[in-house]
Scaffold this motif. Structure first.
Motif, PDB file in Angstrom:
ATOM      1  N   ARG A   5      55.425  13.482 151.857  1.00  0.00           N
ATOM      2  CA  ARG A   5      56.132  13.087 150.872  1.00  0.00           C
ATOM      3  C   ARG A   5      57.141  14.472 150.823  1.00  0.00           C
ATOM      4  NH1 ARG A   5      59.845  10.648 148.071  1.00  0.00           N
ATOM      5  NH2 ARG A   5      59.859  11.066 145.747  1.00  0.00           N
ATOM      6  N   GLN A   6      56.622  15.668 151.118  1.00  0.00           N
ATOM      7  CA  GLN A   6      57.325  17.077 151.114  1.00  0.00           C
ATOM      8  C   GLN A   6      58.278  16.856 152.268  1.00  0.00           C
ATOM      9  OE1 GLN A   6      57.632  19.003 148.618  1.00  0.00           O
ATOM     10  NE2 GLN A   6      56.305  17.556 147.573  1.00  0.00           N
ATOM     11  N   LEU A   7      57.805  16.676 153.501  1.00  0.00           N
ATOM     12  CA  LEU A   7      58.674  16.264 154.594  1.00  0.00           C
ATOM     13  C   LEU A   7      59.733  15.359 154.268  1.00  0.00           C
ATOM     14  CD1 LEU A   7      58.622  17.469 157.319  1.00  0.00           C
ATOM     15  CD2 LEU A   7      57.374  15.720 158.158  1.00  0.00           C
ATOM     16  N   HIS A   8      59.662  14.123 153.665  1.00  0.00           N
ATOM     17  CA  HIS A   8      60.767  13.293 153.619  1.00  0.00           C
ATOM     18  C   HIS A   8      61.729  13.903 152.526  1.00  0.00           C
ATOM     19  CE1 HIS A   8      62.423   9.388 152.470  1.00  0.00           C
ATOM     20  NE2 HIS A   8      62.353   9.588 151.200  1.00  0.00           N
ATOM     21  N   ILE A   9      61.210  14.639 151.631  1.00  0.00           N
ATOM     22  CA  ILE A   9      62.201  15.271 150.764  1.00  0.00           C
ATOM     23  C   ILE A   9      63.275  16.287 151.322  1.00  0.00           C
ATOM     24  CG2 ILE A   9      62.405  16.936 148.549  1.00  0.00           C
ATOM     25  CD1 ILE A   9      59.927  15.548 147.511  1.00  0.00           C
ATOM     26  N   LEU A  10      62.332  17.110 152.277  1.00  0.00           N
ATOM     27  CA  LEU A  10      63.249  18.046 152.976  1.00  0.00           C
ATOM     28  C   LEU A  10      64.221  17.367 154.029  1.00  0.00           C
ATOM     29  CD1 LEU A  10      63.754  20.983 153.918  1.00  0.00           C
ATOM     30  CD2 LEU A  10      61.618  20.438 155.617  1.00  0.00           C
ATOM     31  N   ASN A  11      63.762  16.177 154.373  1.00  0.00           N
ATOM     32  CA  ASN A  11      64.712  15.363 155.420  1.00  0.00           C
ATOM     33  C   ASN A  11      65.825  14.874 154.446  1.00  0.00           C
ATOM     34  OD1 ASN A  11      65.407  14.366 157.781  1.00  0.00           O
ATOM     35  ND2 ASN A  11      64.423  12.096 157.173  1.00  0.00           N
TER      36      ASN A  11
END
Length: 165
Positions: A5-11
């Protein structure tokens, strides 16, 4: 929240910046700066080494590379790189390179600093011209302080081993 989820937000943030930011972004630079900031906040020892610098890092870590055996520095007043304390018994010292000699060209290619080029990038570019495969030779053109004209020396690269300490 989980890792994915955090990686998706950063992306998504990066994608939106790329599409909607008022100016053109250098995404690589933004990501590199973000990584540096993130790791800086963890501890003073963890570092990110960009892919384009990884080979040089491994050479420094192992203490072995093929070159001429002399550190270089950047002389802001002359806007050029210069030799700093060639290692005794190494190709640079054996060819007559001295501390303070200013690097003009390698194999006739003028190594002046490009407009807007950062001193660190310029020094890396010069270093890459001096290093190479062991056994290969090149012509080095330099300017020696207090000597009229340019000097041209022939150097042959060889494996250089440095202490890790």
């Amino acid at each position: 929240m989980n890792f994915a989820r955090q990686l998706h937000i950063l992306n998504r943030v990066l994608a939106n910046l790329d599409m909607y930011y008022v100016d053109t972004l250098d995404i690589k630079k933004v990501v590199d700066q973000g990584l540096q900031y993130m790791l800086y906040n963890l501890d003073p020892y963890t570092q990110y080494i960009p892919e384009e610098e990884s080979e040089e890092f491994l050479e420094q870590k192992s203490g072995t590379y093929a070159g001429i055996g002399s550190p270089i520095g950047f002389h802001a007043e002359q806007n050029r790189c210069f030799f700093s304390n060639p290692y005794e018994g190494m190709p640079a010292a054996e060819a007559g390179v001295r501390s303070g000699d200013v690097i003009i060209a390698v194999d006739g290619e003028n190594l002046q600093r490009n407009e807007g080029e950062a001193p660190a990038d310029y020094s890396s570019r010069v270093t890459s011209k001096l290093r190479g495969e062991a056994g290969t030779s090149f012509k080095l053109t330099l300017q020696r302080p207090g000597v009229e004209g340019e000097l041209v020396l022939t150097l042959t690269r060889r494996v250089i081993e440095r202490s890790n300490v």
